[in-house]
Motif scaffolding. Sequence first.
Motif, PDB file in Angstrom:
ATOM      1  N   ASN A   1      31.908  26.974  48.645  1.00  0.00           N
ATOM      2  CA  ASN A   1      31.137  28.393  49.221  1.00  0.00           C
ATOM      3  C   ASN A   1      30.990  27.860  50.345  1.00  0.00           C
ATOM      4  O   ASN A   1      30.038  26.262  50.823  1.00  0.00           O
ATOM      5  CB  ASN A   1      29.452  27.563  48.360  1.00  0.00           C
TER       6      ASN A   1
ATOM      7  N   ASP B   1      30.615  17.828  46.602  1.00  0.00           N
ATOM      8  CA  ASP B   1      29.655  18.566  45.998  1.00  0.00           C
ATOM      9  C   ASP B   1      29.631  20.978  46.819  1.00  0.00           C
ATOM     10  O   ASP B   1      29.441  21.430  45.944  1.00  0.00           O
ATOM     11  CB  ASP B   1      28.143  18.785  46.743  1.00  0.00           C
ATOM     12  N   GLU B   2      31.173  21.474  47.638  1.00  0.00           N
ATOM     13  CA  GLU B   2      30.356  22.786  47.842  1.00  0.00           C
ATOM     14  C   GLU B   2      31.928  23.238  47.238  1.00  0.00           C
ATOM     15  O   GLU B   2      31.305  24.248  47.479  1.00  0.00           O
ATOM     16  CB  GLU B   2      30.871  22.079  49.756  1.00  0.00           C
TER      17      GLU B   2
ATOM     18  N   THR C   1      27.405  25.938  52.334  1.00  0.00           N
ATOM     19  CA  THR C   1      27.141  24.624  52.343  1.00  0.00           C
ATOM     20  C   THR C   1      27.541  23.619  53.065  1.00  0.00           C
ATOM     21  O   THR C   1      27.269  22.366  53.388  1.00  0.00           O
ATOM     22  CB  THR C   1      27.495  23.798  51.095  1.00  0.00           C
ATOM     23  N   GLU C   2      28.553  23.876  54.231  1.00  0.00           N
ATOM     24  CA  GLU C   2      29.345  22.836  54.967  1.00  0.00           C
ATOM     25  C   GLU C   2      27.985  23.087  56.602  1.00  0.00           C
ATOM     26  O   GLU C   2      27.578  24.690  56.805  1.00  0.00           O
ATOM     27  CB  GLU C   2      29.864  23.825  56.237  1.00  0.00           C
TER      28      GLU C   2
END
Length: 453
Positions: free
Chosen positions: A440, A142-143, A443-444
């Motif tokens: 990105n 997703d990230e 996003t973590e």
Amino acid sequence: MISAISWVPRGAAKLVPVEAEPPTQEEIDEAIKAIAQHTEGGSDADEDADDGDENGTMEVDAAADEEEEEEVDEVAQAKAAAKALAKGAVDDVADELKELNMDNYDEEEEGLEIFSSGQGDLYYASNDLDPYLKNNDDDDDDEEIEDMTIKPTDLMVNLLEETEDGDLNMFVHHEVPLADFPLCTAWMDFNLKGGNKGNFVAVGTMDPAIEIWDLDIVDEVQPHMVLGGHSKKKKKVKGKKAKKYKKGSHRSSVLGLAWNKEVRNVLASASADKTVKIWDVSVGKCAVTLEHHDDKVQSVAWSRQSPEVLLSGSFDKSVAMNDMKDGGQNCNKWSVEADVESLAWDPHNEHSFMVSLENGMVQAFDKRTASSNSNSGRPTFTLHAHEKAVSSISFSPSTPNFLATGSTDKMGAIFSVSFSNDSPFLLASGGSKGKLKVWNTLTEPAVANKFGK
């Protein structure tokens, strides 16, 4: 395989690039002939100390000639043209890479595919047949913004754009066919054609020459400028083959490059020949050669706050700092516990720099502890970042204390990581699998909680 990443700042590239004029058949024929002549002497990648060998290659420095050689080195240009337009003529280059045993360079289990399997390096009947245009959606998280495969002997220019709904997409804008395996890059805005600013990239390869390409030209097969490299002429010394170099050239692979963002016509290079060179790209010549290391020099980095100060890191387990105001005569050193892989100045602390090492450690130093001996000062801290070599490090340009590290541990070795200056939480990475990934980091959750504000 991706060995180096450089971001092109937003707005630096032309909105509409220029299409290069195709070379004539006569130029193609001359290129093929030049390759045959150039490869007779073998590769420079491991040519460090063969002078004493009867069957070795004797080096002859063009600087020792009574008259300075001003001829343009057409070897790298010819090789690039032949690769792009006469694809059957690259077998000699492949043989040189095999001699270097790049398949086992980082103890990877997977073999390294240097060239394509007979269909041609640049052209396929359709995009579906080109493995390098296929995105690996099965591996996307997703990230991850994009996962793109890069050809191992090409310089790829990718565009990252924001869609109307705020998503980011990346696609290949154009590619530059390189003559040799690329090892390092440095983007620079000094306009070699005159005028205010340009959009150029310097590329270091296994060859001793440094190629500089104009990124605003598509379908180009020749670099705009070549720094150093082989002379077209060869001499025989005591019956041995002798390679002759242009004045000021490196004698082996170029391992590191750093553009000076304040003194914009200045480029620093690090080489397996144990030297650091300072180039004036406005005239295409080497201005200074530094010989303060005892082994291969892996990395160089200019200080942004003090643009006359240059760091260099070597396999001799030392980091050197030179003040170029006096031509580099003033040299201070720090000892480290393993081979240096990468260097980076802290953009948020003018006195601090970071060093990544072959043993998995990352160490921070304060330049104010410098002295003229090799024990300038202890590190301010040591981070056991990885279990294997830390091949690359990058600071976030806008967030203090946010550092990314890339390593050869885990399944796929990472050779380069780089934060974007325009979007400072975007991190690009690439390595042995040939995939360019942009992440990105916000996003973590851990990154967002620590640095998101």
